[in-house]
Enzyme design. Structure first.
Site, mmCIF file in Angstrom:
data_model
loop_
_atom_site.group_PDB
_atom_site.id
_atom_site.type_symbol
_atom_site.label_atom_id
_atom_site.label_comp_id
_atom_site.label_asym_id
_atom_site.label_seq_id
_atom_site.Cartn_x
_atom_site.Cartn_y
_atom_site.Cartn_z
ATOM 1 N N GLU A 41 4.441 -7.589 2.628
ATOM 2 C CA GLU A 41 3.260 -8.336 2.153
ATOM 3 C C GLU A 41 3.623 -9.507 1.253
ATOM 4 O OE1 GLU A 41 0.465 -5.640 0.332
ATOM 5 O OE2 GLU A 41 -0.404 -5.201 2.281
ATOM 6 N N GLU A 69 -0.679 -1.159 8.288
ATOM 7 C CA GLU A 69 -1.276 -0.279 7.261
ATOM 8 C C GLU A 69 -2.785 -0.257 7.402
ATOM 9 O OE1 GLU A 69 -0.176 -0.994 3.166
ATOM 10 O OE2 GLU A 69 1.900 -1.419 3.723
HETATM 11 C C1 GAL Z 1 -0.213 -2.408 0.360
HETATM 12 C C2 GAL Z 1 1.284 -2.159 0.267
HETATM 13 C C3 GAL Z 1 1.604 -0.687 0.324
HETATM 14 C C4 GAL Z 1 0.723 0.078 -0.609
HETATM 15 C C5 GAL Z 1 -0.728 -0.209 -0.272
HETATM 16 C C6 GAL Z 1 -1.714 0.470 -1.174
HETATM 17 O O1 GAL Z 1 -0.544 -3.626 -0.163
HETATM 18 O O2 GAL Z 1 1.937 -2.825 1.312
HETATM 19 O O3 GAL Z 1 2.944 -0.499 0.020
HETATM 20 O O4 GAL Z 1 1.018 -0.318 -1.892
HETATM 21 O O5 GAL Z 1 -0.974 -1.568 -0.425
HETATM 22 O O6 GAL Z 1 -1.583 1.827 -1.120
#
Ligand code: GAL
Length: 693
Positions: free
Chosen positions: A187, A256
């Site tokens: 990110e 994600e």
């Molecule tokens: C994203 C990040 C993850 C985790 C998630 C929130 O921004 O890539 O590693 O932190 O947010 O749980």
């Protein structure tokens, strides 16, 4: 030799067995991609993935977690690599026990699933310091995550170390192993603009460096709109249906999809309804997505001091389909399993062609994957958050509940609607198990305690003195959560009532005056500093002021998060002394002690001769070490410890830290309101919060 059957030599049998094993497992030697999908051994695939971070469970749990993922319909397990776990000391690698990522990857392979290895090596992940080892911060001239030679040299070395480790065990798909994908950075696009002119060259360098490691499988960069070819840019978020990759040669991938969220001490426990999660997944596949990952599928536990921060809880349950303890969260797990089966029924049509979407009315749409050879899969969507609707499709009427997707794998019959759950809801309950002597384990807990008082203020030979106030992380290098700041003040004349003013960036602060607790301060979750005016009484002569500053997990996210300091900054002042003046202590001679005496003595092993066992167990006092023993409950079910009744601290079992506890900083008592249902209240964030009791 040409012999077969009974005449085979031992060597030949061995070779044949080996062949049978590798052939039995579904791994392609060749992973590429095109504009529709990842292509494994020449075949486009619709893949369903889930995150399980190996270090957030125990190796004993891994086979069961992986099997439950497979049973739930996953094809891929995704995990970060945590740099600070494997290289806590520069140049000394550790891949044992919970850190045995090779074993984890092999277990995933044995279950017949693929792996997405997110090497980073910046992880974020609510992991202490985002996964960076603290020693990195002390390399002269280093600047993290930008075009900086010392940083790039270390990042390359560690990334290559992991790639070589995996290659050495033949774990990349290009070698017949399960790893079909790797991630570099994490990110960065979200914070890139803050890094100015160093950002773009860094992204290009990271991409080229990753590709040069020659894994034979594609690399991704998440949330990175300018990911250089051939790296695939991917989406993270609660919804990614509207995402498009930065080239029409790359597939639409979601790394994600937040199945819930992480918890912070004092905040409500996040909850994402299964219906909304299912809708987000269905929408993604409806609109051309072919790779989707649940973050998290099993969240697990932040053991030891691995939680990020500040204030990330020990539980990383995440409201994931498999709960912290490894139990199925129902109906979430089951509803998603049903969804996965139905999506797989559409796979052939989905990979054969592009989707065609038609608007049926406002908030209503139909998407069809249809080939000339007669394959057809359809998605009917109602995006209205309040009203159900009836739509006409292919000559038939279909009822669509509000905020839902119906999937028709043959373009005729609805196989699943995302808002209609067929799985049974179950609630896991902890039961108290009698100990072997017949007493309830928790009763046994009450007796048999011993304790040791932690001294207030400086007690170690390693204490040192400096003029002025020191920033905490630069001082402790995160060897401990604790840093003592100690100063003496001489008062002439009578006892004086005054106010001690303290400004601190610290996460938490305890103030002791002449050995007695006088006040506390906690930084708010929204990130404000601790600023306290503590009323105190000083005695004639010498007075001791001891400030105990605590970190509760180092920051893991944001531009330059690595340089955000903690600890008592300045000013520290005595205000309103008898003569009405203010006395600034900030630039006085302060004495510092990193960590607690008990840490230095290794009390967490439990084996010290200093433990006191008398019936008058001290209670409601700060700074005490407690110890007890108990029989492990029989069986192989998960065991939980309830810390209600304790304040804040860290707990060890048989010398292993199971994490921080802080039951006195409870979640707020306001939970789900009546208006809280499966539709998101504020678009697009988690539907609602519930309070865990
Ligand atoms: C994203 C990040 C993850 C985790 C998630 C929130 O921004 O890539 O590693 O932190 O947010 O749980």
């Amino acid at each position: 030799m040409g012999s077969t059957g009974a005449g085979m030599s031992a060597v030949e049998v061995g070779l044949l067995l080996l062949f049978a094993l590798t052939a039995g497992c579904c791994f392609g030697a060749n992973v590429t991609y095109d504009q529709r999908a990842l292509v494994i051994d020449g075949r486009r695939r619709v893949l369903i993935s889930g995150s399980i971070h190996y270090a957030r469970s125990t190796p004993d749990m891994w086979p069961d977690l992986i099997q439950k993922s497979k049973d739930g319909g996953l094809d891929v397990i995704e995990t970060y690599i945590f740099w600070n776990l494997h290289e806590a000391v520069r140049g000394q690698y550790d891949f044992e026990g919970r850190k045995d990522v090779v074993k984890f990857v092999k277990l995933v392979a044995e279950a017949g699933l693929f792996v997405h290895l997110r090497i980073g090596p910046y992880a974020c992940a609510e992991w202490n310091y985002g996964g960076f080892p603290l020693w990195l911060h002390f390399i002269p001239g280093i600047e993290f995550r930008t075009d900086n030679e010392p940083f790039k040299a270390e990042m390359k070395r560690f990334t290559a170390k992991i790639v070589d480790l995996m290659k050495g065990k033949k774990l990349y798909a290009s070698q017949g192993g399960p790893i079909i994908l790797s991630q570099i950075e994490n990110e960065y696009g979200n914070v890139q603009s803050d890094y100015g002119s160093g950002a773009e060259p860094y992204v290009k360098w990271a991409a080229a460096m990753a590709v040069s490691l020659d894994t034979g499988v594609p690399w991704v960069m998440c949330q990175q709109d300018d990911a250089p070819d051939p790296i695939i840019n991917t989406c993270n978020g609660f919804y990614c249906d509207q995402f498009t990759p930065n080239s029409n040669k790359k597939p639409k991938m979601w790394t994600e999809n937040w199945s819930g969220s992480f918890s912070s001490f004092g905040n409500a426990v996040p909850y994402r309804p299964a219906e909304d999660l299912a809708l987000s997944v269905a929408r993604f596949y409806q609109l051309g997505g072919t790779f989707h990952n649940y973050y998290m599928y099993h969240g697990g536990t932040n053991f030891g001091r691995s939680a990020g921060g500040p204030f990330i809880t020990t539980s990383y349950d995440y409201d994931a389909p498999i709960d912290e303890y490894g139990l199925l969260r129902q109906p979430k797990w089951g509803h998603l399993k049903d969804l996965h089966e139905v999506i797989k029924l559409c796979e052939e049509a989905m990979v054969a062609t592009d989707p065609q979407t038609t608007s049926l009315d406002s908030n209503l749409e139909a998407t069809v994957y249809k080939t000339e050879s007669g394959l057809c899969a359809a998605f009917l969507v109602n995006l209205d958050m309040q009203s159900d609707a009836t739509v006409k499709f292919n000559g038939n009427s279909f009822n669509l509940p509000a905020w839902s997707v119906s999937i028709l794998p043959n373009c005729k019959n609805v196989a699943l609607n995302t808002a209609t759950i067929n799985s049974v809801a179950t609630i896991s309950k902890f039961v108290r198990q009698p100990s072997q002597e017949g007493t309830i384990a928790s009763d046994a807990f009450i007796s048999g305690w011993s304790w040791i008082n932690e001294p207030v203020g400086i007690s170690s030979d390693n204490a040192f003195t400096k003029l002025g106030l020191l920033e905490q992380i630069n001082t402790t290098a995160d060897r401990s959560d604790y840093l003592w700041y100690s100063v003496s003040v001489e008062i002439n004349g009578n006892e004086s009532k005054t106010v001690l003013h303290i400004d601190s960036l610290g996460h938490m602060l305890h103030v002791f005056i002449n050995g007695e607790l006088a006040g506390r301060g906690i930084r708010s979750n929204s990130g404000h500093e601790v600023s306290r005016d503590v009323p105190i009484s000083l005695i004639p002569g010498e007075n001791k002021i001891d400030l105990l500053s605590l970190t509760v997990g180092l920051q893991n996210y944001g531009a330059y998060f690595d340089t955000v300091g903690t600890g008592v900054t300045s000013p520290v002042q005595l205000k309103g002394l008898q003569n009405g003046s203010t006395f600034d202590l900030s630039s006085q001679q302060w004495t510092y002690q990193i960590g607690l005496k008990g840490e230095e003595l290794g009390l967490s092993s439990g084996s010290s001769s200093l433990w006191v066992s008398q019936s008058d167990l001290p209670k409601n006092q700060p700074l005490i070490w407690y110890k007890t023993t108990f029989d492990a409950p029989t069986g192989s079910n998960p065991v939980a410890l309830n810390f209600t009744g304790l304040g804040k601290g860290e707990a060890w079992i048989n010398g292993q830290s199971i994490g921080r506890y802080w039951p006195t900083k409870m979640a707020p008592t306001s939970g789900c309101s009546d208006s809280c249902n499966y539709r998101p209240i504020t678009f697009p964030v988690v539907g609602c919060s519930k309070v865990e009791m």
